[in-house]
Write an enzyme that holds these catalytic residues in place. Structure first.
Site, PDB file in Angstrom:
ATOM      1  N   LYS A   9      24.713  16.325  64.847  1.00 23.10           N
ATOM      2  CA  LYS A   9      24.200  17.680  65.042  1.00 23.10           C
ATOM      3  C   LYS A   9      23.930  17.956  66.526  1.00 23.10           C
ATOM      4  CE  LYS A   9      22.048  17.635  60.479  1.00 23.10           C
ATOM      5  NZ  LYS A   9      20.749  17.733  59.767  1.00 23.10           N
ATOM      6  N   PHE A  57      14.491  27.644  54.025  1.00 25.01           N
ATOM      7  CA  PHE A  57      14.897  27.068  55.311  1.00 25.01           C
ATOM      8  C   PHE A  57      16.376  27.284  55.638  1.00 25.01           C
ATOM      9  CE2 PHE A  57      14.832  23.727  52.045  1.00 25.01           C
ATOM     10  CZ  PHE A  57      16.150  23.304  52.069  1.00 25.01           C
ATOM     11  N   ARG A  85      25.069   6.587  54.411  1.00 28.59           N
ATOM     12  CA  ARG A  85      23.766   7.190  54.087  1.00 28.59           C
ATOM     13  C   ARG A  85      22.633   6.216  54.401  1.00 28.59           C
ATOM     14  NH1 ARG A  85      22.990  12.428  52.965  1.00 28.59           N
ATOM     15  NH2 ARG A  85      21.421  11.902  51.421  1.00 28.59           N
ATOM     16  N   ASN A 112      17.064  16.179  62.964  1.00 30.51           N
ATOM     17  CA  ASN A 112      17.262  14.817  62.467  1.00 30.51           C
ATOM     18  C   ASN A 112      18.627  14.220  62.798  1.00 30.51           C
ATOM     19  OD1 ASN A 112      18.877  16.117  60.597  1.00 30.51           O
ATOM     20  ND2 ASN A 112      17.602  15.604  58.825  1.00 30.51           N
ATOM     21  N   HIS A 115      24.288  14.358  59.959  1.00 32.46           N
ATOM     22  CA  HIS A 115      24.499  14.693  58.548  1.00 32.46           C
ATOM     23  C   HIS A 115      25.548  13.746  57.995  1.00 32.46           C
ATOM     24  CE1 HIS A 115      25.555  16.890  54.899  1.00 32.46           C
ATOM     25  NE2 HIS A 115      26.810  16.654  55.240  1.00 32.46           N
TER      26      HIS A 115
END
Length: 149
Positions: A9, A57, A85, A112, A115
């Site tokens: 990100k 959100f 993951r 965070n 993804h």
């Protein structure tokens, strides 16, 4: 061979973590088959986060993912979805284990870093959304025989 979609990100790109994140996946023996730096459009962001459209959100997710460049990637290998993951860590970096990407580098749930697809169907949908099949490269790493039986 299983494939997954992973995106670094805007916060991960801006903080210079692209190489570190790629290195962690390569070190596990996973194979990079697609990679591009993208300025995400509003349309792509909304399609990517479509499952969250009714959540409060949603707009902040779209605003953030379109705020700067994203490194979009496709990785392949045995069990790559679950392994990636685990390597990424829990969504909230403050709950993520040390040794995971979010546990080592993240602080805020809204920033965070990364993804990763959460299942086979999601991975297929996200790969098709972000990549044309012609952008994915089929190749055999020389180390593959040292990784898989």
């Amino acid at each position: 061979m299983e494939r997954t979609f992973i995106a670094i990100k805007p916060d991960g790109v801006q903080r210079g973590l692209v190489g570190t994140i790629i290195q962690r996946l390569e070190s596990r023996g996973y194979q990079l088959v697609g990679l591009k730096l993208v300025q995400v459009s509003q349309e792509l962001a909304e399609a990517h986060y479509a499952e969250h459209k009714e959540r409060p959100f949603f707009h902040s997710l779209v605003k953030f993912i379109t705020s700067g460049p994203v490194v979009a990637m496709v990785w392949q290998g045995k069990g790559v979805i679950a392994a990636a993951r685990k390597l990424i860590g829990k969504t909230n970096p403050l709950e993520a284990e040390p040794g995971t990407i979010r546990g080592d580098f993240g602080i805020d749930i809204g920033r965070n870093l990364i993804h990763g697809s959460d299942g086979v169907e999601t991975a297929q949908r996200e790969i098709a959304l972000w990549f044309d099949e012609s952008e994915l490269v089929s190749w055999t790493p020389v180390a593959q025989s040292w990784i898989y039986e």
